[in-house]
Design an enzyme around this catalytic site. Structure first.
Site, PDB file in Angstrom:
ATOM      1  N   ASP A   1      45.496  31.051   6.377  1.00  0.00           N
ATOM      2  CA  ASP A   1      44.053  30.923   6.213  1.00  0.00           C
ATOM      3  C   ASP A   1      43.573  31.183   4.662  1.00  0.00           C
ATOM      4  OD1 ASP A   1      43.129  30.884   8.698  1.00  0.00           O
ATOM      5  OD2 ASP A   1      42.737  32.846   8.943  1.00  0.00           O
TER       6      ASP A   1
ATOM      7  N   HIS B   1      45.611  28.669  15.189  1.00  0.00           N
ATOM      8  CA  HIS B   1      45.231  29.735  14.329  1.00  0.00           C
ATOM      9  C   HIS B   1      46.406  29.723  13.239  1.00  0.00           C
ATOM     10  CE1 HIS B   1      41.777  31.581  16.197  1.00  0.00           C
ATOM     11  NE2 HIS B   1      42.308  31.646  17.516  1.00  0.00           N
TER      12      HIS B   1
END
Length: 358
Positions: A158, A128
């Site tokens: 992200d 992640h």
């Protein structure tokens, strides 16, 4: 007309960066079809909702169904670009990898965003945002000096290192494809992108101007004139008085003089931290904001997500749109173009999508 009007993009619905990239491309005027799963649970419980899914229509598909697969290839043949965020090899196993798609559409720009990238020892591993920015060196620089590094939401991996690098790569590829008639594969890795975002700090470190110690540097809270301070009411102000003239304006507002608080006496920084903390604790946040309003001290209130849309500057610029809910408006803006966000389009069947793009 928006800058990307007329461009057609297929977004394979996924998590985090690909959803944000699809939103940005749609905000810029591209016609984006968001291909979603027709069977099973949503990818991430439809967290994108009305904001991250704005500006494009969902099209439910079953990529393991031969007829749906063929129809998706028809869409790809008519598209300018594809964006997807699956782990390496997934699209190839579905028969929709870059080579297959280029065979149907040689000018197609095929954008892929992952954490580790399409190659490398960790390419097939899960992870992640926090893992990607940890490996790139970005996470180590963030947080308090005597505590573990603190993740900066998922903005750097992200969105900054992933989605925005994907959007930039897609735009570069689309310009080239219009010039040459040949598309590209864009490999946007969050490790690569977040490492690139740290370029300034690598440059400073190479010159001996940046320490690996957190909270000891100019831009990481180590400088008493570039950090946040708690106020009497438990809220905060942000101080960014980097340049000498701005620092002087800060001191003037605090009734201090430079002789007793020299800006770059780093040995005196701990004492100056403590002194400024004590001063800012004597008034409420909005009192300080009013005191420094219109000055060059670079002092602003730290606003919550609920407060930010109501600030006069944000309201004047419609930074959060005019939809009646706190929805960030598209950015950047272009003269002569409506900056307002478009709502999510109505769901289309796969047959309707193919017919639209014929």
């Amino acid at each position: 007309m928006k800058p990307l009007s007329g461009l057609r993009i297929i977004e394979f619905d996924g998590l985090g960066p690909v959803t944000f990239a699809g939103m940005v491309l749609a905000d810029l005027g591209a016609e984006v079809l968001r291909l979603t799963r027709s069977t099973g649970a949503p990818v991430f419980a439809d967290v994108g909702g009305e904001i991250l899914h704005r500006g494009r229509s969902p099209v439910a598909v079953n990529l393991k169904d031969a007829e749906d697969h063929a129809r998706v290839l028809e869409l790809i043949a008519a598209a300018d670009g594809v964006i997807e965020g699956f782990r390496p090899g997934v699209m190839e196993r579905l028969g929709l990898g870059p080579e297959v798609c280029a065979g149907r559409n040689p000018r197609l720009v095929y954008g892929r965003v992952t954490g580790w990238g399409q190659t490398g020892p960790k390419a097939a591993e899960v992870g992640h945002d926090i893992n990607y920015i940890a490996l790139s060196g970005a996470l180590h620089a963030m947080g308090e000096p005597d505590r573990p590094p603190r993740p900066p939401l998922n903005l750097i991996g992200d969105y900054g290192g992933g989605a925005m690098m994907l959007v930039m790569g897609m735009l570069a590829g689309l310009i080239e494809a219009q010039r040459t008639g040949t598309g590209r594969v864009v490999d946007a890795a969050m490790t690569d992108g977040s490492a690139l975002l740290m370029s300034l700090f690598h440059a400073l470190r190479a010159r001996g101007l940046w320490s690996d110690a957190r909270g000891a540097n100019l831009l990481d809270g180590g400088a008493p004139f570039y950090r946040c301070f708690a106020c009497r009411d438990g809220r905060f102000v942000a101080v960014g008085a980097l340049e000498p003239q701005f620092y002087r304006a800060l001191l003037a507002g605090l009734n201090l003089n430079e002789a007793e608080a020299p800006q770059y006496d780093t040995g005196g920084w701990p004492a100056l931290h403590a002194r400024l903390e004590a001063i800012f604790a004597t008034r409420d946040r909005d009192d300080w904001a009013a005191l420094f309003e219109g000055t060059d001290a670079c002092v602003t209130p730290v606003l919550s997500l609920a407060e930010a849309p109501r600030h006069p500057h944000n309201a004047a610029r419609s930074t959060f749109g005019a939809s009646g809910r706190p929805e960030p408006a598209p950015a950047p803006r272009f003269a002569g173009s409506d900056p307002g966000p478009e709502p999510a389009g109505a769901a289309l069947s796969l047959d309707q999508a193919v017919a639209r793009w014929r």
